[in-house]
Design a protein around this motif. Structure first.
Motif, PDB file in Angstrom:
ATOM      1  N   LEU A   1      91.904  62.714  28.606  1.00  0.00           N
ATOM      2  CA  LEU A   1      90.981  61.938  28.762  1.00  0.00           C
ATOM      3  C   LEU A   1      89.457  62.737  28.804  1.00  0.00           C
ATOM      4  CD1 LEU A   1      92.393  59.247  31.202  1.00  0.00           C
ATOM      5  CD2 LEU A   1      91.571  58.813  28.839  1.00  0.00           C
ATOM      6  N   MET A   2      89.501  63.711  29.562  1.00  0.00           N
ATOM      7  CA  MET A   2      88.338  64.377  29.649  1.00  0.00           C
ATOM      8  C   MET A   2      87.822  65.108  28.233  1.00  0.00           C
ATOM      9  SD  MET A   2      88.724  66.209  33.294  1.00  0.00           S
ATOM     10  CE  MET A   2      86.915  66.703  33.430  1.00  0.00           C
ATOM     11  N   GLY A   3      88.823  65.568  27.621  1.00  0.00           N
ATOM     12  CA  GLY A   3      88.627  66.085  26.267  1.00  0.00           C
ATOM     13  C   GLY A   3      87.788  65.217  25.262  1.00  0.00           C
ATOM     14  N   LEU A   4      88.527  63.904  25.418  1.00  0.00           N
ATOM     15  CA  LEU A   4      87.964  62.786  24.458  1.00  0.00           C
ATOM     16  C   LEU A   4      86.617  62.586  24.852  1.00  0.00           C
ATOM     17  CD1 LEU A   4      91.327  60.630  24.087  1.00  0.00           C
ATOM     18  CD2 LEU A   4      90.286  62.107  22.336  1.00  0.00           C
ATOM     19  N   GLY A   5      86.670  62.237  26.044  1.00  0.00           N
ATOM     20  CA  GLY A   5      85.218  61.985  26.625  1.00  0.00           C
ATOM     21  C   GLY A   5      84.170  62.980  26.458  1.00  0.00           C
ATOM     22  N   TYR A   6      84.221  64.122  26.495  1.00  0.00           N
ATOM     23  CA  TYR A   6      83.243  65.147  26.064  1.00  0.00           C
ATOM     24  C   TYR A   6      83.106  65.250  24.563  1.00  0.00           C
ATOM     25  CZ  TYR A   6      83.419  67.462  30.621  1.00  0.00           C
ATOM     26  OH  TYR A   6      83.488  67.750  31.966  1.00  0.00           O
ATOM     27  N   ALA A   7      84.112  64.769  23.730  1.00  0.00           N
ATOM     28  CA  ALA A   7      83.723  64.617  22.174  1.00  0.00           C
ATOM     29  C   ALA A   7      83.095  63.537  22.008  1.00  0.00           C
ATOM     30  CB  ALA A   7      85.003  64.506  21.573  1.00  0.00           C
ATOM     31  N   PHE A   8      82.944  62.180  22.749  1.00  0.00           N
ATOM     32  CA  PHE A   8      82.117  61.117  22.389  1.00  0.00           C
ATOM     33  C   PHE A   8      80.802  61.492  23.149  1.00  0.00           C
ATOM     34  CE2 PHE A   8      86.281  58.774  22.292  1.00  0.00           C
ATOM     35  CZ  PHE A   8      85.786  58.019  20.938  1.00  0.00           C
ATOM     36  N   ALA A   9      80.861  62.275  24.106  1.00  0.00           N
ATOM     37  CA  ALA A   9      79.576  62.156  25.073  1.00  0.00           C
ATOM     38  C   ALA A   9      79.361  63.731  25.334  1.00  0.00           C
ATOM     39  CB  ALA A   9      79.749  61.453  26.262  1.00  0.00           C
ATOM     40  N   PRO A  10      78.889  64.548  24.528  1.00  0.00           N
ATOM     41  CA  PRO A  10      78.850  66.064  24.750  1.00  0.00           C
ATOM     42  C   PRO A  10      77.471  66.131  25.786  1.00  0.00           C
ATOM     43  CG  PRO A  10      78.132  65.569  22.595  1.00  0.00           C
ATOM     44  CD  PRO A  10      78.880  64.298  22.839  1.00  0.00           C
ATOM     45  N   GLY A  11      76.656  65.378  25.814  1.00  0.00           N
ATOM     46  CA  GLY A  11      75.706  65.248  26.654  1.00  0.00           C
ATOM     47  C   GLY A  11      76.147  65.443  28.349  1.00  0.00           C
ATOM     48  N   VAL A  12      77.460  64.654  28.576  1.00  0.00           N
ATOM     49  CA  VAL A  12      77.870  65.127  29.813  1.00  0.00           C
ATOM     50  C   VAL A  12      77.977  66.265  30.210  1.00  0.00           C
ATOM     51  CG1 VAL A  12      79.670  63.918  31.233  1.00  0.00           C
ATOM     52  CG2 VAL A  12      78.901  62.528  29.599  1.00  0.00           C
ATOM     53  N   MET A  13      78.408  67.264  29.302  1.00  0.00           N
ATOM     54  CA  MET A  13      78.900  68.532  29.491  1.00  0.00           C
ATOM     55  C   MET A  13      77.522  69.303  29.512  1.00  0.00           C
ATOM     56  SD  MET A  13      81.742  70.384  27.368  1.00  0.00           S
ATOM     57  CE  MET A  13      80.947  70.004  25.653  1.00  0.00           C
ATOM     58  N   GLY A  14      76.294  68.794  29.225  1.00  0.00           N
ATOM     59  CA  GLY A  14      75.275  69.526  29.264  1.00  0.00           C
ATOM     60  C   GLY A  14      74.700  70.416  27.965  1.00  0.00           C
ATOM     61  N   VAL A  15      75.200  69.835  26.782  1.00  0.00           N
ATOM     62  CA  VAL A  15      74.988  70.384  25.718  1.00  0.00           C
ATOM     63  C   VAL A  15      73.571  70.076  25.087  1.00  0.00           C
ATOM     64  CG1 VAL A  15      75.485  70.568  23.036  1.00  0.00           C
ATOM     65  CG2 VAL A  15      77.346  70.252  24.781  1.00  0.00           C
ATOM     66  N   PRO A  16      72.899  71.317  25.073  1.00  0.00           N
ATOM     67  CA  PRO A  16      71.307  70.914  24.588  1.00  0.00           C
ATOM     68  C   PRO A  16      71.148  70.118  23.364  1.00  0.00           C
ATOM     69  CG  PRO A  16      71.933  73.289  25.170  1.00  0.00           C
ATOM     70  CD  PRO A  16      73.225  72.483  24.771  1.00  0.00           C
ATOM     71  N   GLY A  17      70.254  69.272  23.202  1.00  0.00           N
ATOM     72  CA  GLY A  17      69.863  68.421  22.451  1.00  0.00           C
ATOM     73  C   GLY A  17      71.019  66.842  22.253  1.00  0.00           C
ATOM     74  N   ALA A  18      71.913  67.014  22.886  1.00  0.00           N
ATOM     75  CA  ALA A  18      72.973  65.930  22.907  1.00  0.00           C
ATOM     76  C   ALA A  18      72.591  64.599  23.409  1.00  0.00           C
ATOM     77  CB  ALA A  18      74.286  66.397  23.618  1.00  0.00           C
ATOM     78  N   ALA A  19      72.824  63.425  22.957  1.00  0.00           N
ATOM     79  CA  ALA A  19      72.602  62.278  23.458  1.00  0.00           C
ATOM     80  C   ALA A  19      72.990  61.999  24.960  1.00  0.00           C
ATOM     81  CB  ALA A  19      72.830  61.322  22.602  1.00  0.00           C
ATOM     82  N   THR A  20      71.959  61.372  25.786  1.00  0.00           N
ATOM     83  CA  THR A  20      72.674  60.847  27.232  1.00  0.00           C
ATOM     84  C   THR A  20      72.378  59.492  27.306  1.00  0.00           C
ATOM     85  OG1 THR A  20      70.464  61.310  27.826  1.00  0.00           O
ATOM     86  CG2 THR A  20      71.724  63.206  28.302  1.00  0.00           C
ATOM     87  N   SER A  21      72.482  58.821  26.146  1.00  0.00           N
ATOM     88  CA  SER A  21      72.488  57.107  26.427  1.00  0.00           C
ATOM     89  C   SER A  21      73.100  56.724  25.105  1.00  0.00           C
ATOM     90  CB  SER A  21      70.969  56.629  26.416  1.00  0.00           C
ATOM     91  OG  SER A  21      70.320  57.165  25.238  1.00  0.00           O
ATOM     92  N   GLY A  22      73.736  55.533  24.982  1.00  0.00           N
ATOM     93  CA  GLY A  22      73.985  54.770  23.847  1.00  0.00           C
ATOM     94  C   GLY A  22      75.428  54.309  24.304  1.00  0.00           C
ATOM     95  N   ALA A  23      76.250  53.565  23.398  1.00  0.00           N
ATOM     96  CA  ALA A  23      77.540  53.199  23.646  1.00  0.00           C
ATOM     97  C   ALA A  23      78.633  54.277  23.674  1.00  0.00           C
ATOM     98  CB  ALA A  23      77.959  52.302  22.392  1.00  0.00           C
ATOM     99  N   ALA A  24      78.451  55.329  22.562  1.00  0.00           N
ATOM    100  CA  ALA A  24      79.445  56.373  22.767  1.00  0.00           C
ATOM    101  C   ALA A  24      79.151  57.171  23.863  1.00  0.00           C
ATOM    102  CB  ALA A  24      78.912  57.342  21.389  1.00  0.00           C
ATOM    103  N   TYR A  25      78.024  57.386  24.394  1.00  0.00           N
ATOM    104  CA  TYR A  25      77.749  58.038  25.681  1.00  0.00           C
ATOM    105  C   TYR A  25      78.525  57.388  26.470  1.00  0.00           C
ATOM    106  CZ  TYR A  25      75.635  60.411  29.427  1.00  0.00           C
ATOM    107  OH  TYR A  25      75.403  61.224  30.784  1.00  0.00           O
ATOM    108  N   THR A  26      78.389  56.069  26.894  1.00  0.00           N
ATOM    109  CA  THR A  26      79.059  55.314  27.869  1.00  0.00           C
ATOM    110  C   THR A  26      80.171  55.653  27.820  1.00  0.00           C
ATOM    111  OG1 THR A  26      77.025  53.863  27.685  1.00  0.00           O
ATOM    112  CG2 THR A  26      79.070  53.119  28.914  1.00  0.00           C
ATOM    113  N   VAL A  27      80.986  55.233  26.889  1.00  0.00           N
ATOM    114  CA  VAL A  27      82.462  55.612  26.516  1.00  0.00           C
ATOM    115  C   VAL A  27      82.998  56.823  27.102  1.00  0.00           C
ATOM    116  CG1 VAL A  27      84.491  55.346  24.992  1.00  0.00           C
ATOM    117  CG2 VAL A  27      82.692  53.726  24.945  1.00  0.00           C
TER     118      VAL A  27
END
Length: 490
Positions: free
Chosen positions: A25-51
Motif C-alpha cells: 500500500l505504501m509503495g503504491l501510495g508513493y507512486a501516486f504521490a511522490p510529494g509525500v516522500m519529499g521528492v523535489p518538484g513533486a505535486a503536493t495537491s490534487g486527486a492523485a496526491y490525495t489517493v
C-alpha cells in the motif's frame, strides 16, 4: 538459546503476517504521490496526491507501529497456552519501557542535551521494534511464571492472571533502568565504529551495509544510519543526495551508502524468497509469506516482513543474508551505480531519485539486480538444503502437513486426552504443554516415563521425541479439542 529464538520466530509470524500488504500500500501510495516522500518538484495537491497520501498513511499505520504489533502478538505466541492475558502483559511492558526511555523522561533524571549521541540513542530506542520484542519476551515470561500465583486472602483479587500485569510492570521498570545506562554506551560505541569505517571508501560502505542489516533485530542500526545517512558527523549521504548536490559538493562519492541496498532489496530478496519456496516442505505456507514480502521489498523497500519472517527462526542464515548486503554494496560502489532513497531502496525511490544530479548509471540496476537475484538464490538454496535450516515452510509444523490426513482413532477427546496424559507419565511428569497444527507438544521431566505403545493405544498416531525434555504426540487436525480437554486435566 537457539531453541528459544526459533520459538520467538514462530511467535512473530502472526504480527509479521499483516506487514506485507501495508508495505505494498505504501509503495503504491508513493507512486501516486511522490510529494509525500519529499521528492523535489513533486505535486503536493490534487486527486492523485490525495489517493497516494491516504494509501501511504494506511500502510504506515502498521509499518510505523510494528513495535506495538510485536509487543502484543509475539507475547501471545510465546505464552504457554496463547492466552490473551500475555498480550496485555506485553503491551504493559512496552508502554512502560517506551515511557521511561523517552528522551523527555530520561532528561529529568540524567543530563541529556538535545542533538547529542546520547539524546539520539534514547530518541531511537523508545518505541522501536527491539523494545516491542523485548516487551513481548518480558510479558510472556511473566505470564508463564505468574499466571497461577496465589495471594493472601486479603489480596485474593490480585491472584492468578491479574497478578501478571503487576509483575510485568515491576520487571519492566527494572529492565528500563538497565537500558537507561547500557543503551547509550552501546549506541555510542556503534557511532564510533561508524566514524572509523567512514574513511574506508567502498570497503567501509560494505561493512556499514552488513552491520545495518545485522543490527535490525536490536534496533541499533539507527546508530549507524545517523552516521552515514544523516549529518551527525558531517556525512549525511541521504540528506545531501536529496538536496540536489553532487559528489563535488561533499567529500565522498555521494550515494555510496545507499546505492548497494537497491539490488539487494529489489532483486536479492526475491532470489532468497524463491530459494525458500523451492526448499519448503509446505510450499503454500512459504509462498503466502515470502512472495508477498518479496513484492513488498521490490516496490518500496520495506524488508521487515521478509527479515522478521526468518531472522529468529534461523539466525545463522540471517548473518549470511546481512553479509550479502555488504558484498553487493562493495560491488555497487566500484560499479559506479548511484541512487538514493527517501524511504527505502525499492523501485519507487529508484525511479524518483534517478533524475537527481548525484544519480549515476541507474541502468546498471538490471545487471546488478540479476546478479543479486542469482547469488541470493543459490546461497540461500545451498545453505537451507545443506544444513537443513528452519526457514518459513520448513518448520516442524510445515512437515506436519502430511499428518493432517491422520484420523484420530477415538473421537472421545476426554478419553484420548486422559490416555495420552497417563501414557507420558501423568500430570507430575508434565512441565508444560502446547499444540500446533497436528501435534500436542509436551515439555516433560523424565523421558523414560513415556510409553509409546500406550500413547498409540490412547488413540494417537505416534510419538516424536526431539530431545530428552520434549515429547510430541501426533493427533491430527482435531488436536485442539484434545488439547482443550488436556488443559482441564492439568
Amino acid at each position: 538459546m537457539m531453541k528459544y529464538l526459533q520459538k520467538l520466530g514462530k511467535a512473530l509470524m502472526l504480527p509479521v503476517a499483516v506487514l506485507p500488504i501495508c508495505g505494498i500500500l505504501m509503495g503504491l501510495g508513493y507512486a501516486f504521490a511522490p510529494g509525500v516522500m519529499g521528492v523535489p518538484g513533486a505535486a503536493t495537491s490534487g486527486a492523485a496526491y490525495t489517493v497516494g497520501f491516504l494509501l501511504v498513511k494506511a500502510g504506515g499505520a502498521l509499518i510505523d507501529n510494528m513495535a506495538w504489533l510485536f509487543a502484543i502478538g509475539a507475547a501471545v505466541g510465546l505464552a504457554d497456552d496463547h492466552d490473551g492475558t500475555a498480550g496485555l502483559a506485553g503491551l504493559v511492558s512496552f508502554l512502560m519501557m517506551q515511557q521511561l526511555l523517552n528522551p523527555a523522561v530520561v532528561g529529568a533524571v540524567r543530563t541529556l542535551e538535545e542533538g547529542t549521541a546520547t539524546y539520539i540513542a534514547f530518541q531511537k530506542v523508545a518505541g522501536n521494534s527491539f523494545i516491542g520484542i523485548l516487551a513481548a519476551v518480558v510479558g510472556a515470561t511473566c505470564y508463564n511464571k505468574f499466571k497461577n500465583t496465589q495471594m493472601p486472602d486479603w489480596l485474593a483479587f490480585f491472584s492468578g492472571k491479574r497478578f501478571v500485569a503487576i509483575a510485568t510492570g515491576l520487571i519492566s521498570i527494572a529492565v528500563s533502568v538497565v537500558l537507561l545506562f547500557v543503551w547509550p554506551l552501546i549506541f555510542g560505541a556503534l557511532v564510533a565504529l561508524g566514524e572509523a569505517i567512514a574513511n574506508m571508501d567502498g570497503i567501509g560502505a560494505g561493512i556499514y551495509a552488513f552491520l545495518n542489516r545485522l543490527l535490525i533485530p536490536t534496533g541499533l542500526h539507527h546508530a549507524l544510519n545517523n552516521v552515514f545517512w544523516f549529518d551527525t558527523i558531517g556525512l549525511g549521504d541521504l540528506s545531501h543526495f536529496w538536496a540536489g548536490e553532487t559528489s563535488a559538493d561533499v567529500g565522498w562519492s555521494l550515494g555510496m551508502y545507499m546505492s548497494g541496498f537497491f539490488p539487494c532489496m529489489m532483486f536479492g530478496i526475491a532470489g532468497a524468497a524463491l530459494a525458500m519456496v523451492r526448499t519448503a516442505k509446505n510450499k503454500k505456507a512459504a509462498i503466502g509469506l515470502v512472495l508477498s514480502a518479496a513484492i513488498c521489498a521490490f516496490v518500496c523497500g520495506v524488508t521487515e516482513p521478509f527479515e522478521f519472517g526468518f531472522m529468529f527462526l534461523c539466525f545463522p542464515l540471517y548473518v549470511v543474508y546481512s553479509a550479502l548486503y555488504g558484498i553487493f554494496t562493495v560491488i555497487t560502489y566500484y560499479s559506479g551505480f548511484r541512487a538514493g532513497f527517501c524511504f527505502s531502496a525499492g523501485a519507487t525511490d529508484l525511479v524518483f531519485s534517478a533524475s537527481l544530479p548525484a544519480a549515476a548509471k541507474t541502468w546498471m540496476i538490471i545487471p546488478l539486480g540479476i546478479a543479486a537475484f542469482l547469488v541470493f538464490y543459490f546461497v540461500f538454496y545451498f545453505a537451507i538444503t545443506k544444513f537443513d535450516l528452519k526457514t518459513p515452510g520448513r518448520e516442524d509444523e510445515d512437515a506436519e502437513e502430511a499428518e493432517k490426513k491422520v484420523t484420530l482413532a477415538n473421537n472421545n477427546y476426554t478419553e484420548v486426552a486422559s490416555g495420552v496424559l497417563k501414557a507420558i507419565g501423568g500430570k507430575a511428569n508434565v512441565s508444560s504443554v502446547d499444540y500446533c497444527a497436528t501435534r500436542l507438544r509436551f515439555t516433560i521431566k523424565d523421558y523414560t516415563q513415556v510409553d509409546e505403545k500406550a500413547v498409540k493405544a490412547a488413540g494417537a498416531a505416534g510419538v516424536i521425541r526431539p530431545d530428552k525434555n520434549t515429547c510430541q504426540v501426533i493427533i491430527g487436525t482435531k488436536v485442539q479439542f484434545v488439547y482443550d480437554e488436556l488443559k482441564k486435566m492439568l
